[in-house]
Motif scaffolding. Structure first.
Motif, PDB file in Angstrom:
ATOM      1  N   ARG A   1      35.783  50.742  30.442  1.00 58.12           N
ATOM      2  CA  ARG A   1      34.813  50.583  29.356  1.00 58.12           C
ATOM      3  C   ARG A   1      35.277  49.432  28.452  1.00 58.12           C
ATOM      4  O   ARG A   1      36.319  48.828  28.680  1.00 58.12           O
ATOM      5  CB  ARG A   1      34.697  51.874  28.549  1.00 58.12           C
ATOM      6  CG  ARG A   1      36.024  52.372  27.992  1.00 58.12           C
ATOM      7  CD  ARG A   1      35.859  53.640  27.187  1.00 58.12           C
ATOM      8  NE  ARG A   1      37.131  54.085  26.635  1.00 58.12           N
ATOM      9  CZ  ARG A   1      37.247  55.077  25.769  1.00 58.12           C
ATOM     10  NH1 ARG A   1      36.165  55.706  25.340  1.00 58.12           N
ATOM     11  NH2 ARG A   1      38.437  55.431  25.306  1.00 58.12           N
ATOM     12  N   HIS A   2      34.464  49.149  27.433  1.00 57.16           N
ATOM     13  CA  HIS A   2      34.788  48.131  26.426  1.00 57.16           C
ATOM     14  C   HIS A   2      35.002  46.746  27.056  1.00 57.16           C
ATOM     15  O   HIS A   2      35.998  46.084  26.781  1.00 57.16           O
ATOM     16  CB  HIS A   2      36.029  48.529  25.622  1.00 57.16           C
ATOM     17  CG  HIS A   2      35.930  49.847  24.945  1.00 57.16           C
ATOM     18  ND1 HIS A   2      34.837  50.214  24.181  1.00 57.16           N
ATOM     19  CD2 HIS A   2      36.785  50.898  24.908  1.00 57.16           C
ATOM     20  CE1 HIS A   2      35.016  51.433  23.701  1.00 57.16           C
ATOM     21  NE2 HIS A   2      36.193  51.879  24.136  1.00 57.16           N
ATOM     22  N   PHE A   3      34.094  46.312  27.915  1.00 59.98           N
ATOM     23  CA  PHE A   3      34.227  44.980  28.491  1.00 59.98           C
ATOM     24  C   PHE A   3      33.067  44.055  28.100  1.00 59.98           C
ATOM     25  O   PHE A   3      32.984  42.933  28.584  1.00 59.98           O
ATOM     26  CB  PHE A   3      34.330  45.047  30.018  1.00 59.98           C
ATOM     27  CG  PHE A   3      33.280  45.899  30.680  1.00 59.98           C
ATOM     28  CD1 PHE A   3      32.019  45.407  30.920  1.00 59.98           C
ATOM     29  CD2 PHE A   3      33.574  47.202  31.052  1.00 59.98           C
ATOM     30  CE1 PHE A   3      31.056  46.184  31.528  1.00 59.98           C
ATOM     31  CE2 PHE A   3      32.621  47.991  31.669  1.00 59.98           C
ATOM     32  CZ  PHE A   3      31.353  47.484  31.902  1.00 59.98           C
ATOM     33  N   LEU A   4      32.185  44.512  27.207  1.00 54.27           N
ATOM     34  CA  LEU A   4      31.085  43.681  26.722  1.00 54.27           C
ATOM     35  C   LEU A   4      31.450  43.062  25.371  1.00 54.27           C
ATOM     36  O   LEU A   4      32.320  43.574  24.669  1.00 54.27           O
ATOM     37  CB  LEU A   4      29.810  44.513  26.604  1.00 54.27           C
ATOM     38  CG  LEU A   4      29.222  45.031  27.919  1.00 54.27           C
ATOM     39  CD1 LEU A   4      27.999  45.901  27.653  1.00 54.27           C
ATOM     40  CD2 LEU A   4      28.860  43.885  28.855  1.00 54.27           C
ATOM     41  N   PRO A   5      30.807  41.946  24.988  1.00 55.38           N
ATOM     42  CA  PRO A   5      31.124  41.287  23.715  1.00 55.38           C
ATOM     43  C   PRO A   5      30.929  42.212  22.514  1.00 55.38           C
ATOM     44  O   PRO A   5      30.024  43.044  22.503  1.00 55.38           O
ATOM     45  CB  PRO A   5      30.127  40.116  23.678  1.00 55.38           C
ATOM     46  CG  PRO A   5      29.724  39.899  25.088  1.00 55.38           C
ATOM     47  CD  PRO A   5      29.774  41.231  25.755  1.00 55.38           C
ATOM     48  N   HIS A   6      31.790  42.010  21.495  1.00 59.08           N
ATOM     49  CA  HIS A   6      31.741  42.870  20.319  1.00 59.08           C
ATOM     50  C   HIS A   6      31.242  42.155  19.066  1.00 59.08           C
ATOM     51  O   HIS A   6      30.675  42.785  18.183  1.00 59.08           O
ATOM     52  CB  HIS A   6      33.140  43.436  20.028  1.00 59.08           C
ATOM     53  CG  HIS A   6      33.626  44.383  21.080  1.00 59.08           C
ATOM     54  ND1 HIS A   6      34.323  43.965  22.200  1.00 59.08           N
ATOM     55  CD2 HIS A   6      33.508  45.729  21.195  1.00 59.08           C
ATOM     56  CE1 HIS A   6      34.626  45.010  22.953  1.00 59.08           C
ATOM     57  NE2 HIS A   6      34.145  46.089  22.381  1.00 59.08           N
TER      58      HIS A   6
END
Length: 283
Positions: A9-14
């Motif tokens: 998880r957490h692999f998209l831009p923030h």
């Protein structure tokens, strides 16, 4: 030897900067490929001729390498969560308050990724993730093939556009202000769009080449961007060992594809420190 692990998880831009850069790259790479393969090459070489087939196949190979290495950059987990961490501080280690964990030498916290990164080099806005111990190889190969691809596209586009655009002083002004001519309706012709595509790949080739040379220079010296800025070279183990720390023990094969196995010789948590690096604080 140590193998890679993948993010779940957490692999998209923030943040907005990462989102803009990420979207731009995701759109521009296939757009340039489409333009070269379906417009430039058919207009430059005979249909089904040797050179047309060759350029289409080579362009496809470059796209495959760029896209797959880019995906690996994003998906490979290079945080401190990929290694077993001790419960007590060791020499050269420090305590990261945001992570509430100890962190090894050459690792430090990224406030965008919200975690500590093993052998963190920098945060790449175009991939919306940090470049560290386990994805450094894929970042370098992504840059390598992106450089070849943009230079190659520039070469093909120069021959292509020569047949449609006459070189004069007006063209020089268009080169300096290409988008202004298009946005304000000064030149909305197809030829002007061709010119913009040429400028995009030319600028892309120069930027990617500069980045490739810079980052390979860091590998050669055995330093990270963070360490270079502070003039620290305490981890230089020699050219071959430095290359293996990034590309793995089968470094001579990694150019074939990102899924070619090349285990790294270290976990990214244990580093021998000399006197020039023992006082370094990783933030």
């Amino acid at each position: 030897m140590y193998t890679i692990k993948y993010k779940s998880r957490h692999f998209l831009p923030h943040n907005i900067g990462d989102i803009v850069s990420f979207v731009f790259l995701v759109l521009i790479v296939p757009l340039v490929f489409w333009f070269v393969v379906f417009i430039v090459i058919p207009a430059t070489y005979p249909v089904f001729g040797f050179w047309q087939v060759y350029h289409i196949l080579f362009s496809t190979f470059l796209l495959f390498q760029i896209v797959t290495n880019y995906v690996y950059v994003i998906m490979v987990d290079t945080s401190i969560h990929t290694v077993m961490l001790p419960s007590q501080l060791r020499e050269g280690w420090y305590f990261c308050a945001p992570c509430e964990s100890v962190a090894p030498p050459r690792a430090y916290h990224c406030h965008v990724c919200n975690t500590c990164i093993l052998k963190r080099d920098h945060h790449c806005t175009f991939s919306a993730c940090c470049i560290g111990h386990y994805n450094h190889r894929y970042f370098m190969l992504f840059l390598f093939y992106l450089t070849i691809g943009t230079i190659y596209a520039t070469y093909l586009n120069l021959f292509f556009i020569h047949n449609f655009v006459s070189f004069n002083w007006g063209l020089l002004l268009k080169i300096m202000l290409p988008l202004a001519f298009l946005v304000f309706g000064l030149d909305t012709s197809t030829n002007h769009v061709y010119l913009i595509m040429l400028l995009v790949v030319m600028v892309g080739s120069m930027v990617s080449l500069l980045l490739l040379v810079y980052h390979f220079g860091l590998i050669q010296d055995g330093v990270l961007t963070f360490e270079r800025n502070r003039k620290l070279k305490g981890y230089n183990a020699g050219l071959k060992a430095n290359i293996e720390q990034v590309f793995g023990i089968r470094w001579y094969l990694v150019w074939l594809a990102p899924f070619v196995e090349s285990p790294l010789p270290s976990s990214g948590a244990n580093w021998e420190m000399n006197s020039s690096t023992k006082s370094l604080k990783y933030l």
